[in-house]
Design a protein around this motif. Structure first.
Motif, PDB file in Angstrom:
ATOM      1  N   LEU A 127     -29.451 -25.280 -15.629  1.00 50.01           N
ATOM      2  CA  LEU A 127     -30.655 -25.781 -15.962  1.00 50.01           C
ATOM      3  C   LEU A 127     -31.427 -24.539 -16.542  1.00 50.01           C
ATOM      4  N   TYR A 128     -32.381 -24.866 -17.390  1.00 50.56           N
ATOM      5  CA  TYR A 128     -33.449 -23.990 -17.721  1.00 50.56           C
ATOM      6  C   TYR A 128     -34.198 -23.558 -16.885  1.00 50.56           C
ATOM      7  N   GLY A 129     -34.163 -22.295 -16.586  1.00 51.60           N
ATOM      8  CA  GLY A 129     -35.147 -21.383 -15.640  1.00 51.60           C
ATOM      9  C   GLY A 129     -34.163 -20.839 -14.585  1.00 51.60           C
ATOM     10  N   LEU A 130     -32.793 -21.272 -14.572  1.00 55.12           N
ATOM     11  CA  LEU A 130     -31.765 -20.662 -13.500  1.00 55.12           C
ATOM     12  C   LEU A 130     -31.563 -19.313 -14.235  1.00 55.12           C
ATOM     13  N   ALA A 154     -28.228 -19.155 -16.110  1.00 59.99           N
ATOM     14  CA  ALA A 154     -28.233 -19.925 -17.126  1.00 59.99           C
ATOM     15  C   ALA A 154     -27.769 -19.300 -18.515  1.00 59.99           C
ATOM     16  N   PRO A 155     -28.287 -18.229 -18.915  1.00 63.91           N
ATOM     17  CA  PRO A 155     -27.659 -17.416 -20.179  1.00 63.91           C
ATOM     18  C   PRO A 155     -26.368 -17.068 -20.203  1.00 63.91           C
ATOM     19  N   ARG A 156     -25.932 -16.661 -18.829  1.00 57.42           N
ATOM     20  CA  ARG A 156     -24.334 -16.168 -18.600  1.00 57.42           C
ATOM     21  C   ARG A 156     -23.525 -17.424 -18.556  1.00 57.42           C
ATOM     22  N   VAL A 189     -18.197 -15.148 -36.926  1.00 52.38           N
ATOM     23  CA  VAL A 189     -19.335 -15.907 -35.984  1.00 52.38           C
ATOM     24  C   VAL A 189     -20.124 -14.999 -34.970  1.00 52.38           C
ATOM     25  N   GLN A 190     -21.505 -14.867 -35.458  1.00 54.79           N
ATOM     26  CA  GLN A 190     -22.297 -14.169 -34.639  1.00 54.79           C
ATOM     27  C   GLN A 190     -23.136 -14.837 -33.755  1.00 54.79           C
ATOM     28  N   ILE A 191     -23.162 -14.916 -32.350  1.00 55.51           N
ATOM     29  CA  ILE A 191     -24.076 -15.640 -31.435  1.00 55.51           C
ATOM     30  C   ILE A 191     -25.194 -14.985 -31.001  1.00 55.51           C
ATOM     31  N   TYR A 192     -26.406 -15.307 -31.204  1.00 58.91           N
ATOM     32  CA  TYR A 192     -27.644 -14.843 -30.340  1.00 58.91           C
ATOM     33  C   TYR A 192     -28.049 -16.075 -29.514  1.00 58.91           C
ATOM     34  N   VAL A 193     -27.871 -16.151 -28.148  1.00 65.98           N
ATOM     35  CA  VAL A 193     -28.304 -17.424 -27.328  1.00 65.98           C
ATOM     36  C   VAL A 193     -28.036 -18.732 -27.938  1.00 65.98           C
ATOM     37  N   ASP A 194     -28.744 -19.399 -28.570  1.00 68.10           N
ATOM     38  CA  ASP A 194     -28.421 -20.789 -28.869  1.00 68.10           C
ATOM     39  C   ASP A 194     -28.419 -20.820 -30.720  1.00 68.10           C
TER      40      ASP A 194
END
Length: 301
Positions: A40-43, A46-48, A84-89
């Motif tokens: 969930l957002y806020g955990l 979450a990003p990992r 493909v380059q990823i930056y979060v979303d």
């Protein structure tokens, strides 16, 4: 492309529990909590969790992960490649074959809810102009915002950001200034070095005094802003034509730092006639002679 509600796709590997959300409590459950299967957002996980889920999906579909940049993925189809380059979303992708771009777009849209943003023109403060004969990258808008943020709009411009013969020190007798504002200024300028290698040395010197900044340090940092004021539209040009021979350059000032006698080195790497990497920083060790300092600089390059 931009992935909607990206963090909600992240699968959790550890056990995480949350209270019943406000407005959706079930009184029959008493004080029971929910066990999460996805993030969930806020955990803090979450990003990992999102990155692990996305990278695993790409690897399962034939992509290989970069060894230096772990957010860069690559796949090859014959003589064509897709990067493909990823930056979060946010995801940037490009290929030598347009069909690969279409396949990748369909692959991602079949797995995640997402929107296509079209050709890359602006990303994380970088302005990108894709022309027939090459690509131009700049931070003109970001630079203008800096001028306004730090009250430099009405100031006169200067030609150079810092003379290499200037020897800044701790200035123990100088007047102390707001540490937070000085760090904000340095951090803002550091991000600008993404497309402005010409100010890298000056910012590298100014950032050494963030623990106890004085008026002299602020003056030096604002001189960099004055230099930028006169050339806000400068950026990096990557021509389409040209060779791919990798050449590195390095230089240093021996024992240039007054208070610890460490040398400051600078390097840049050219792929053909395209600048692809650069930095300026103090050496970790104190060299006992110019030759030793030069060897260390060459190794870093």
């Amino acid at each position: 492309m931009d992935i909607k509600s990206a963090f909600l796709n992240g699968l959790l590997e550890e056990e995480v529990y949350v209270e019943q959300p406000p407005g959706f409590e079930q009184k029959t459950l008493g004080d029971k909590v929910y066990k999460l299967n996805k993030a969930l957002y806020g955990l803090k996980q979450a990003p990992r969790a999102w990155y692990d889920t996305l990278s695993q999906f790409l690897i399962e579909n034939g992509f290989t992960k970069g060894k230096v940049d772990r957010t860069l993925f690559r796949i090859q189809d014959g003589e064509s490649i897709l990067l493909v380059q990823i930056y979060v979303d946010d995801i940037i992708f490009g290929s030598t074959n347009k069909e690969l771009c279409g396949k990748f777009s369909n692959l991602m849209q079949g797995k995640f809810e997402m929107s296509m943003m079209g050709e890359l023109t602006f990303f994380l403060g970088l302005q990108v102009k894709q022309l027939k004969d090459g690509t131009f990258i700049s931070q003109t808008k970001y630079t203008r915002n800096l001028m306004k943020k730090f009250g430099m709009e009405e100031k006169s411009s200067v030609k150079i950001s810092m003379n290499t013969s200037v020897k800044m020190d701790m200035d123990a007798d100088g007047k102390a200034v707001d540490q937070t504002r000085y760090r904000t200024l340095i951090g803002s300028l550091l991000y600008l070095t993404t497309s402005r290698p010409d100010i890298t040395f000056a910012i590298g010197v100014c950032e050494r005094f963030q623990s106890a900044p004085k008026e002299s340090h602020v003056t030096a940092a604002k001189r960099v802003l004055k230099c930028l004021k006169g050339c806000q539209e400068v950026g990096l040009w990557y021509p389409k034509e040209g060779g791919f021979k990798l050449i590195g350059y390095s230089d240093l000032d021996y024992a240039g730092c007054r208070f610890d006698r460490k040398s400051t080195l600078g390097t840049c790497q050219m792929l053909g006639n395209r600048l692809v990497s650069w930095f300026s920083k103090k050496q970790y060790s104190i060299a006992t002679c110019t030759a030793e300092a030069e060897y260390i600089a060459e190794g870093s390059c």
